[in-house]
Design a protein around this motif. Structure first.
Motif, PDB file in Angstrom:
ATOM      1  N   ASP A 185      -6.858-123.315 -51.242  1.00 38.19           N
ATOM      2  CA  ASP A 185      -5.519-123.113 -51.804  1.00 38.19           C
ATOM      3  C   ASP A 185      -4.553-122.554 -50.758  1.00 38.19           C
ATOM      4  N   THR A 186      -5.067-121.780 -49.823  1.00 41.63           N
ATOM      5  CA  THR A 186      -4.210-121.154 -48.815  1.00 41.63           C
ATOM      6  C   THR A 186      -3.879-122.087 -47.661  1.00 41.63           C
ATOM      7  N   ILE A 187      -4.849-122.893 -47.213  1.00 41.56           N
ATOM      8  CA  ILE A 187      -4.704-123.637 -45.963  1.00 41.56           C
ATOM      9  C   ILE A 187      -4.380-125.118 -46.157  1.00 41.56           C
ATOM     10  N   LEU A 188      -4.889-125.743 -47.220  1.00 43.34           N
ATOM     11  CA  LEU A 188      -4.683-127.184 -47.378  1.00 43.34           C
ATOM     12  C   LEU A 188      -3.209-127.586 -47.353  1.00 43.34           C
ATOM     13  N   PRO A 189      -2.313-126.886 -48.072  1.00 43.04           N
ATOM     14  CA  PRO A 189      -0.891-127.292 -47.998  1.00 43.04           C
ATOM     15  C   PRO A 189      -0.336-127.265 -46.580  1.00 43.04           C
ATOM     16  N   LYS A 190      -0.796-126.322 -45.769  1.00 40.13           N
ATOM     17  CA  LYS A 190      -0.301-126.229 -44.393  1.00 40.13           C
ATOM     18  C   LYS A 190      -0.865-127.350 -43.518  1.00 40.13           C
ATOM     19  N   ILE A 191      -2.106-127.754 -43.761  1.00 41.85           N
ATOM     20  CA  ILE A 191      -2.662-128.883 -43.008  1.00 41.85           C
ATOM     21  C   ILE A 191      -1.926-130.169 -43.363  1.00 41.85           C
ATOM     22  N   LEU A 192      -1.627-130.370 -44.641  1.00 38.53           N
ATOM     23  CA  LEU A 192      -0.910-131.576 -45.049  1.00 38.53           C
ATOM     24  C   LEU A 192       0.491-131.607 -44.463  1.00 38.53           C
ATOM     25  N   THR A 193       1.104-130.441 -44.328  1.00 36.05           N
ATOM     26  CA  THR A 193       2.425-130.381 -43.702  1.00 36.05           C
ATOM     27  C   THR A 193       2.330-130.627 -42.196  1.00 36.05           C
ATOM     28  N   PHE A 194       1.293-130.095 -41.576  1.00 34.65           N
ATOM     29  CA  PHE A 194       1.109-130.261 -40.134  1.00 34.65           C
ATOM     30  C   PHE A 194       0.934-131.733 -39.768  1.00 34.65           C
ATOM     31  N   GLY A 195       0.064-132.433 -40.484  1.00 35.90           N
ATOM     32  CA  GLY A 195      -0.190-133.848 -40.206  1.00 35.90           C
ATOM     33  C   GLY A 195       0.482-134.734 -41.230  1.00 35.90           C
ATOM     34  N   ARG A 196       1.765-134.508 -41.471  1.00 30.92           N
ATOM     35  CA  ARG A 196       2.489-135.263 -42.501  1.00 30.92           C
ATOM     36  C   ARG A 196       2.447-136.757 -42.189  1.00 30.92           C
ATOM     37  N   GLY A 197       2.013-137.530 -43.164  1.00 35.16           N
ATOM     38  CA  GLY A 197       1.939-138.977 -43.005  1.00 35.16           C
ATOM     39  C   GLY A 197       0.538-139.482 -42.763  1.00 35.16           C
TER      40      GLY A 197
END
Length: 290
Positions: A196-208
């Motif tokens: 819950d803490t890290i997944l949103p940030k990974i998806l933002t980092f590798g957007r697309g």
């Protein structure tokens, strides 16, 4: 005088009484229907009238009545099974998966007519209701945990070459701290917090990029995969228990900080790097063409 009629078409007189309409004055016998007519002014009392006067008021243009209040009592009938079934189906669409048995017009044994599709009675969802209600009630009224720890959660990927350690390699400077974490949490709860803490940030980092998050794992500082441990057993609690100086045979709790890592598999990270390189080349070519 404008009058208002209430839902009293089924009222029965418990004793003999006089009709309240001054122009009538007939006797309403015990057991006969009688009706209460209220005035439009709330401060003024209404009157009890006989059935004939009630219908007379209902036919006047200045009388405000509810649609069903003028229905003769003789028109009442048994409940319509089709109407009840429609109401039940509408209610089930807003509730858990519960099927109410058909109680009217039971078909013979072996007949498929008038049968509600699906399982009859309460489902497994309803069986878990009391247990979940008790669990949430305890969480709602329970005091905050006294024995807490701090978590440092980072995003890493696996190394797969001789230049890399084979352990986790940080990317994107993704690191979050979580304080006041219950020290008695088991591995499924810790994994949920990390994702819950890290997944949103990974998806933002590798957007697309089409990340396959179901392949991600959570590991601790010793590179241990938390999913391989049994649930319902506190994972970090034992490391926080130290011997008491005053009583050597007893232990006391000492809060500590622990590290968790959301790990991207090496194969998927290689796919991401190839995708990123192709994307940058396409953007460069597009800029040159422009």
């Amino acid at each position: 005088m404008e009058l208002v009629s209430q839902f009293t078409e089924d009222a029965i007189a418990k004793e003999d009484r006089i009709c309240g309409r001054p122009a009538c004055g007939s006797v309403i016998l015990k057991g006969a229907p009688y009706h209460y007519i209220a005035t439009i002014v709330p401060s003024q009392p209404g009157r009890f009238v006989c059935r004939a006067c009630y219908l007379r008021y209902a036919q006047k243009l200045l009388t405000s009545v509810r649609p069903s209040s003028v229905r003769p009592s003789s028109a009442q009938s048994l409940p319509d099974p089709n109407v009840i079934r429609q109401s039940v189906n509408a209610a089930q669409r807003r509730c858990p998966d519960i099927t109410v048995p058909l109680l009217w017009q039971q078909p013979p044994v072996g007949s498929s007519q008038n049968r509600v599709p699906g399982p009859t009675g309460y489902s497994a969802h309803h069986a878990q209701y009391s247990l979940e209600r008790e669990q949430w009630a305890k969480l709602a009224y329970a005091p905050p945990p006294v024995e807490t720890i701090t978590l440092e959660i980072t995003a890493v990927y696996e190394g797969n070459s001789w230049k890399k350690s084979g352990r986790g390699i940080n990317f994107g400077n993704i690191c979050e701290g979580k304080k006041d974490i219950d020290a008695r949490l088991d591995t499924p709860s810790l994994i949920a917090i990390a994702f819950d803490t890290i997944l949103p940030k990974i998806l933002t980092f590798g957007r697309g990029f089409p990340w396959r998050t179901q392949e991600f794992v959570v590991r601790d500082a010793a590179w241990v995969d938390l999913s391989g441990h049994l649930p319902a057993i506190p994972y970090f609690l034992a490391q926080c228990l130290v011997q008491s100086r005053h009583a050597p045979k007893t232990t006391t709790f000492k809060t500590k900080e622990f590290s968790l890592m959301v790990v991207v598999p090496a194969v998927q990270w290689s796919e991401y790097e190839e995708w990123l390189e192709r994307t940058e080349e396409e953007e460069t070519l597009h800029e040159q063409l422009q």
